[in-house]
Every structure is written in structure tokens, then in C-alpha cells.
Design a protein around this motif. Structure first.
Motif, PDB file in Angstrom:
ATOM      1  N   GLU A 188       0.843  -1.188   0.000  1.00 47.11           N
ATOM      2  CA  GLU A 188       0.000   0.000   0.000  1.00 47.11           C
ATOM      3  C   GLU A 188       0.879   1.239   0.000  1.00 47.11           C
ATOM      4  O   GLU A 188       1.866   1.303   0.743  1.00 47.11           O
ATOM      5  N   ALA A 189       0.543   2.219  -0.795  1.00 46.45           N
ATOM      6  CA  ALA A 189       1.222   3.515  -0.810  1.00 46.45           C
ATOM      7  C   ALA A 189       0.324   4.501  -0.068  1.00 46.45           C
ATOM      8  O   ALA A 189      -0.828   4.705  -0.459  1.00 46.45           O
ATOM      9  N   LYS A 190       0.826   5.082   1.025  1.00 48.23           N
ATOM     10  CA  LYS A 190      -0.006   5.944   1.859  1.00 48.23           C
ATOM     11  C   LYS A 190       0.638   7.291   2.122  1.00 48.23           C
ATOM     12  O   LYS A 190       1.769   7.377   2.586  1.00 48.23           O
ATOM     13  N   PHE A 223       5.053   4.566   3.273  1.00 51.90           N
ATOM     14  CA  PHE A 223       4.538   5.853   3.732  1.00 51.90           C
ATOM     15  C   PHE A 223       5.288   7.013   3.094  1.00 51.90           C
ATOM     16  O   PHE A 223       6.516   6.984   2.984  1.00 51.90           O
ATOM     17  N   GLN A 224       4.537   8.026   2.728  1.00 55.52           N
ATOM     18  CA  GLN A 224       5.149   9.261   2.267  1.00 55.52           C
ATOM     19  C   GLN A 224       5.929   9.879   3.436  1.00 55.52           C
ATOM     20  O   GLN A 224       7.040  10.349   3.261  1.00 55.52           O
ATOM     21  N   ASN A 225       5.329   9.832   4.640  1.00 56.99           N
ATOM     22  CA  ASN A 225       6.002  10.322   5.840  1.00 56.99           C
ATOM     23  C   ASN A 225       5.615   9.431   7.020  1.00 56.99           C
ATOM     24  O   ASN A 225       4.588   9.655   7.662  1.00 56.99           O
ATOM     25  N   PRO A 226       6.422   8.416   7.344  1.00 56.02           N
ATOM     26  CA  PRO A 226       6.084   7.489   8.418  1.00 56.02           C
ATOM     27  C   PRO A 226       6.139   8.115   9.812  1.00 56.02           C
ATOM     28  O   PRO A 226       5.688   7.517  10.776  1.00 56.02           O
ATOM     29  N   ASN A 227       6.646   9.347   9.906  1.00 58.10           N
ATOM     30  CA  ASN A 227       6.759  10.015  11.205  1.00 58.10           C
ATOM     31  C   ASN A 227       5.551  10.868  11.560  1.00 58.10           C
ATOM     32  O   ASN A 227       5.514  11.473  12.632  1.00 58.10           O
ATOM     33  N   SER A 270       0.896 -11.133   2.833  1.00 55.97           N
ATOM     34  CA  SER A 270       1.714 -10.206   3.615  1.00 55.97           C
ATOM     35  C   SER A 270       1.347  -8.791   3.169  1.00 55.97           C
ATOM     36  O   SER A 270       1.009  -8.567   2.004  1.00 55.97           O
ATOM     37  N   ILE A 271       1.402  -7.871   4.103  1.00 54.12           N
ATOM     38  CA  ILE A 271       1.066  -6.477   3.813  1.00 54.12           C
ATOM     39  C   ILE A 271       2.251  -5.601   4.201  1.00 54.12           C
ATOM     40  O   ILE A 271       2.794  -5.731   5.293  1.00 54.12           O
ATOM     41  N   GLU A 272       2.617  -4.712   3.299  1.00 53.58           N
ATOM     42  CA  GLU A 272       3.656  -3.722   3.564  1.00 53.58           C
ATOM     43  C   GLU A 272       3.101  -2.358   3.164  1.00 53.58           C
ATOM     44  O   GLU A 272       2.402  -2.246   2.161  1.00 53.58           O
ATOM     45  N   ILE A 273       3.412  -1.349   3.957  1.00 52.67           N
ATOM     46  CA  ILE A 273       2.937  -0.003   3.646  1.00 52.67           C
ATOM     47  C   ILE A 273       4.136   0.890   3.366  1.00 52.67           C
ATOM     48  O   ILE A 273       5.094   0.929   4.141  1.00 52.67           O
ATOM     49  N   LYS A 320       9.641   3.954   4.497  1.00 53.31           N
ATOM     50  CA  LYS A 320       9.427   5.227   3.839  1.00 53.31           C
ATOM     51  C   LYS A 320       9.454   4.974   2.346  1.00 53.31           C
ATOM     52  O   LYS A 320      10.330   4.280   1.835  1.00 53.31           O
ATOM     53  N   GLY A 321       8.497   5.534   1.662  1.00 54.41           N
ATOM     54  CA  GLY A 321       8.410   5.372   0.221  1.00 54.41           C
ATOM     55  C   GLY A 321       9.411   6.240  -0.504  1.00 54.41           C
ATOM     56  O   GLY A 321      10.171   6.994   0.119  1.00 54.41           O
TER      57      GLY A 321
END
Length: 110
Positions: free
Chosen positions: A49-51, A78-82, A73-76, A106-107
Motif C-alpha cells: 500500500e502507498a499511503k 509511507f510518504q512520511n512514516p513520522n 503479507s502487507i507492507e505499507i 518510507k516510500g
């Protein structure tokens, strides 16, 4: 009467009579929904997933999919995981994933 005194619920209680208890139990229910993952490696049952935003509805959905489809399996990414999961929370998107056993990173940068 309970906490509904002087309210619409109080009027309804009066109209219904003493055979009805006010909010005496909780009933669970299940909603049937569908999920359209962003990216899937079908052969290896891997979802990515791109979030940018990861709101409460997205978090509930990811947990439900993880629970009901444990073979994926699921991996995300993130544009900003923080970012914090909500205003005033100390939990970041990455922290939330760690807590729930969901892979993340982080993406790609712009």
C-alpha cells in the motif's frame, strides 16, 4: 430513569413503558466490505500500500484484511512514516505498524 431524562429518549421510554430497558447491552455486528490494494504480487501473495494519509478508517481496514487474509503479507510505503496517527497522539504511522506487526518503510522521495 437513566441519563436520558428530559430528552427525546426519555419521551420514547415513557411511551414504550416499563418492559423496555435503556441501553442494557451491546450487540456486535460485521460489515462486509471489499478492499482494492494498490499493488499486489499475486504469485507471492504480497500486498503493498502507498499511503500519504493513514487515517482511522484505513487502519481499521488494514487490520481487518490482515486478520481475514493471513496468507497475504502487507507492507505499507509511507510518504512520511513520522506523522502522528491523530492530533495529540505520540504514535506515528510507523509506530502503529510496528505495534500491529505490519511491515512498513518510507516510500520513494519526489
Amino acid at each position: 430513569m437513566s441519563s436520558y431524562r428530559n430528552s427525546y429518549e426519555a419521551r420514547c421510554a415513557s411511551d414504550l413503558g416499563p418492559g423496555f430497558a435503556y441501553e442494557p447491552l451491546k450487540l456486535t455486528y460485521t460489515l462486509t466490505c471489499s478492499y482494492l490494494p494498490d499493488f499486489v504480487d499475486v504469485a507471492n501473495k504480497r500486498i503493498v500500500e502507498a499511503k500519504g494519509l493513514f487515517d482511522a478508517a484505513d487502519r481499521r481496514k488494514i487490520l481487518a484484511v490482515k486478520s481475514e487474509h493471513p496468507d497475504y503479507s502487507i507492507e505499507i510505503l509511507f510518504q512520511n512514516p513520522n506523522l502522528k496517527i491523530s492530533k495529540g497522539s505520540k504514535t506515528t504511522y510507523g509506530d502503529w505498524c510496528d505495534r500491529h506487526g505490519i511491515a512498513w518503510r518510507k516510500g520513494p522521495a519526489k
